[in-house]
Design an enzyme around this catalytic site. Structure first.
Site, PDB file in Angstrom:
ATOM      1  CG  MET A  13      -1.775  -1.144   1.283  1.00 29.02           C
ATOM      2  SD  MET A  13      -2.613  -1.299  -0.389  1.00 29.02           S
ATOM      3  CE  MET A  13      -3.897   0.236  -0.256  1.00 29.02           C
ATOM      4  CG  HIS A 176       6.278   5.711  14.727  1.00 26.82           C
ATOM      5  ND1 HIS A 176       5.347   6.789  14.375  1.00 26.82           N
ATOM      6  CD2 HIS A 176       5.964   4.760  13.864  1.00 26.82           C
ATOM      7  CE1 HIS A 176       4.235   6.333  13.857  1.00 26.82           C
ATOM      8  NE2 HIS A 176       4.508   5.200  13.372  1.00 26.82           N
TER       9      HIS A 176
HETATM   10  P1  A3D Z   1       1.735  -3.733   2.646  1.00 26.42           P
HETATM   11  O1  A3D Z   1       0.682  -3.163   1.969  1.00 26.42           O
HETATM   12  O2  A3D Z   1       1.480  -5.032   3.533  1.00 26.42           O
HETATM   13  O3  A3D Z   1       3.177  -3.849   2.022  1.00 26.42           O
HETATM   14  C1  A3D Z   1       4.265  -4.608   2.584  1.00 26.42           C
HETATM   15  C2  A3D Z   1       4.914  -5.305   1.252  1.00 26.42           C
HETATM   16  O4  A3D Z   1       6.267  -5.853   1.656  1.00 26.42           O
HETATM   17  C3  A3D Z   1       4.146  -6.444   0.863  1.00 26.42           C
HETATM   18  O5  A3D Z   1       3.845  -6.110  -0.737  1.00 26.42           O
HETATM   19  C4  A3D Z   1       4.830  -7.749   1.033  1.00 26.42           C
HETATM   20  O6  A3D Z   1       4.716  -8.853  -0.270  1.00 26.42           O
HETATM   21  C5  A3D Z   1       6.317  -7.078   1.118  1.00 26.42           C
HETATM   22  N1  A3D Z   1       7.229  -7.951   1.639  1.00 26.42           N
HETATM   23  C6  A3D Z   1       7.288  -8.594   2.682  1.00 26.42           C
HETATM   24  N2  A3D Z   1       8.496  -9.286   2.783  1.00 26.42           N
HETATM   25  C7  A3D Z   1       9.429  -8.892   1.965  1.00 26.42           C
HETATM   26  C8  A3D Z   1      10.616  -8.866   1.718  1.00 26.42           C
HETATM   27  N3  A3D Z   1      11.404  -9.900   2.606  1.00 26.42           N
HETATM   28  N4  A3D Z   1      11.040  -8.199   0.725  1.00 26.42           N
HETATM   29  C9  A3D Z   1      10.494  -7.486   0.007  1.00 26.42           C
HETATM   30  N5  A3D Z   1       9.396  -7.185   0.245  1.00 26.42           N
HETATM   31  C10 A3D Z   1       8.660  -7.727   1.224  1.00 26.42           C
HETATM   32  O7  A3D Z   1       2.273  -2.804   3.920  1.00 26.42           O
HETATM   33  P2  A3D Z   1       2.113  -1.140   4.054  1.00 26.42           P
HETATM   34  O8  A3D Z   1       2.740  -0.940   2.688  1.00 26.42           O
HETATM   35  O9  A3D Z   1       0.617  -0.620   4.273  1.00 26.42           O
HETATM   36  O10 A3D Z   1       3.174  -0.848   5.144  1.00 26.42           O
HETATM   37  C11 A3D Z   1       4.576  -1.384   4.953  1.00 26.42           C
HETATM   38  C12 A3D Z   1       5.092  -0.893   6.547  1.00 26.42           C
HETATM   39  O11 A3D Z   1       5.206   0.198   6.984  1.00 26.42           O
HETATM   40  C13 A3D Z   1       4.562  -1.926   7.755  1.00 26.42           C
HETATM   41  O12 A3D Z   1       5.690  -2.520   8.544  1.00 26.42           O
HETATM   42  C14 A3D Z   1       3.765  -0.769   8.284  1.00 26.42           C
HETATM   43  O13 A3D Z   1       3.552  -1.356   9.799  1.00 26.42           O
HETATM   44  C15 A3D Z   1       4.638   0.298   8.251  1.00 26.42           C
HETATM   45  N6  A3D Z   1       3.986   1.545   8.577  1.00 26.42           N
HETATM   46  C16 A3D Z   1       4.982   2.723   9.030  1.00 26.42           C
HETATM   47  C17 A3D Z   1       4.521   3.939   9.362  1.00 26.42           C
HETATM   48  C18 A3D Z   1       5.463   4.747  10.165  1.00 26.42           C
HETATM   49  O14 A3D Z   1       5.001   5.843  10.283  1.00 26.42           O
HETATM   50  C19 A3D Z   1       6.599   4.440  10.600  1.00 26.42           C
HETATM   51  C20 A3D Z   1       3.117   4.057   8.985  1.00 26.42           C
HETATM   52  C21 A3D Z   1       2.315   3.181   8.043  1.00 26.42           C
HETATM   53  C22 A3D Z   1       2.637   2.027   8.045  1.00 26.42           C
END
Ligand code: A3D
Length: 320
Positions: A13, A176
């Site tokens: 996402m 955070h």
């Molecule tokens: P999501 O849509 O699940 O995307 C994560 C992607 O990572 C997926 O497409 C997975 O296939 C891929 N992935 C998993 N393992 C691997 C790997 N080993 N190598 C490469 N790709 C891989 O999640 P998202 O995009 O919504 O969020 C991503 C991260 O950001 C999560 O850990 C959230 O908790 C974090 N996040 C942080 C904040 C901050 O403010 C710090 C805010 C929102 C989300």
């Protein structure tokens, strides 16, 4: 001058939103990497097919092989899992630590000069682990959280006072987590500090306390509404502002998870602090004057981060 290359590690996402903004703003050629086959290829093709509509000249490519991120100038890391309702950011630690290990090795082998922005949670521990696994200079590895948390704080202040977000400068520091520290004395609305705003009757102390609490729990509020994942538009915009500060040598002071070695009395760890970002990466940590209450809140949050760092070391002996 050749176009810059932006590698997005994780194409979920946030990764997809990052690619969209980077393409619209022509920040550089974009490579979307993910372990899921087809996902980065599908998203990057969809986005590439939109570029003629808004006349963006950058290229977009999807990849499952780290070789494709070779010589990237900026890497934004979102790989791993995100929170679902009922989960804390810390619940993600075990899974995402393993992910940081593979990402760190992939970056080290392919783009050793990149500026790296980590977004994966739990943020302060994962950015530390990513720096350790990659071995990059600590100035070239930072975490995105404070820009997002401060943007949420600013939005809630704007909503309450009716003042444009353009005239609000909000700061949220430390880890955070739900014990992050919204900086009430250092944040301003139209140049007035928040205690002064209360004094002048713009809002009550109870309103301000409510906004501080809502900011601290801002991530959880979105998770509870979405039900299937966590926030992505505001996190992506926040990371792009950091990437731009680096790529354009803007010398912006942004709240980011930066490596503190002496600053704020810390001994070699990442935590959210105001940081000057320019072509050298995290060029300088800016030290706010903290009163006793602020120091106590900062210390409590730092203690939570230290607990996560210990947990990382317990899981992966190579980090000890
Ligand atoms: P999501 O849509 O699940 O995307 C994560 C992607 O990572 C997926 O497409 C997975 O296939 C891929 N992935 C998993 N393992 C691997 C790997 N080993 N190598 C490469 N790709 C891989 O999640 P998202 O995009 O919504 O969020 C991503 C991260 O950001 C999560 O850990 C959230 O908790 C974090 N996040 C942080 C904040 C901050 O403010 C710090 C805010 C929102 C989300």
């Amino acid at each position: 001058m050749a176009r810059k290359k932006i590698a997005l590690i994780g194409s979920g996402m946030i990764g997809g939103t990052l690619a969209h903004i980077a393409a619209r703003e022509e920040l550089g050629d974009v490579v979307m990497f993910d372990i899921a086959e087809g996902l980065p290829q599908g998203k990057s093709l969809d986005l590439a097919e939109s570029t003629p509509v808004y006349n963006s000249s950058v290229s977009l490519k999807g990849a499952n092989d780290y070789a494709d991120i070779k010589d990237a100038d900026v890497c934004i890391v979102t790989a791993g899992v995100a929170r679902k309702p009922g989960m804390s950011r810390d619940d993600l630690l075990g899974i995402n630590l393993k992910v940081m290990k593979s990402v760190g090795e992939g970056l080290k082998a392919n783009c050793p000069n990149a500026f790296v922005i980590c977004i994966t949670n739990p943020l302060d521990a994962m950015v530390w682990a990513l720096q350790q696994f990659s071995g990059f200079d600590t100035k070239k590895v930072v975490g995105m959280a404070g820009v997002l948390d401060s943007s949420r704080f600013a939005y809630f202040l704007s909503e309450k006072t009716g003042v444009s977000v353009a005239d609000i400068h909000a700061w949220t520091l430390a880890g955070h987590g739900d014990d992050m520290v919204p900086m009430v004395r250092h944040s301003t609305v139209g140049g007035l500090s928040l205690p002064e705003l209360v004094k002048q009757g713009w809002m009550s102390q109870a309103d301000l306390d409510g906004i501080v609490e809502r900011t601290r729990k801002g991530g959880g509020e979105i998770v509870a509404l979405l039900k299937t994942g966590s926030a992505y538009y505001a996190p992506a915009e926040s990371a792009i502002s950091m990437a731009k500060a680096y790529l354009k040598d803007q010398k912006r002071v942004l709240p980011v998870a930066a490596y503190c070695d002496g600053q704020y009395g810390l001994d070699g760890m990442y935590v959210g602090v105001p940081t000057l970002i320019g072509a050298g990466g995290a060029e300088k940590v800016v030290e706010f004057d903290l009163n006793d209450d602020e120091k106590a809140m900062f210390a409590k949050s730092v203690e939570s981060v230290q607990g996560l760092l210990q947990a990382c070391k317990d899981i992966d002996a190579s980090l000890a």
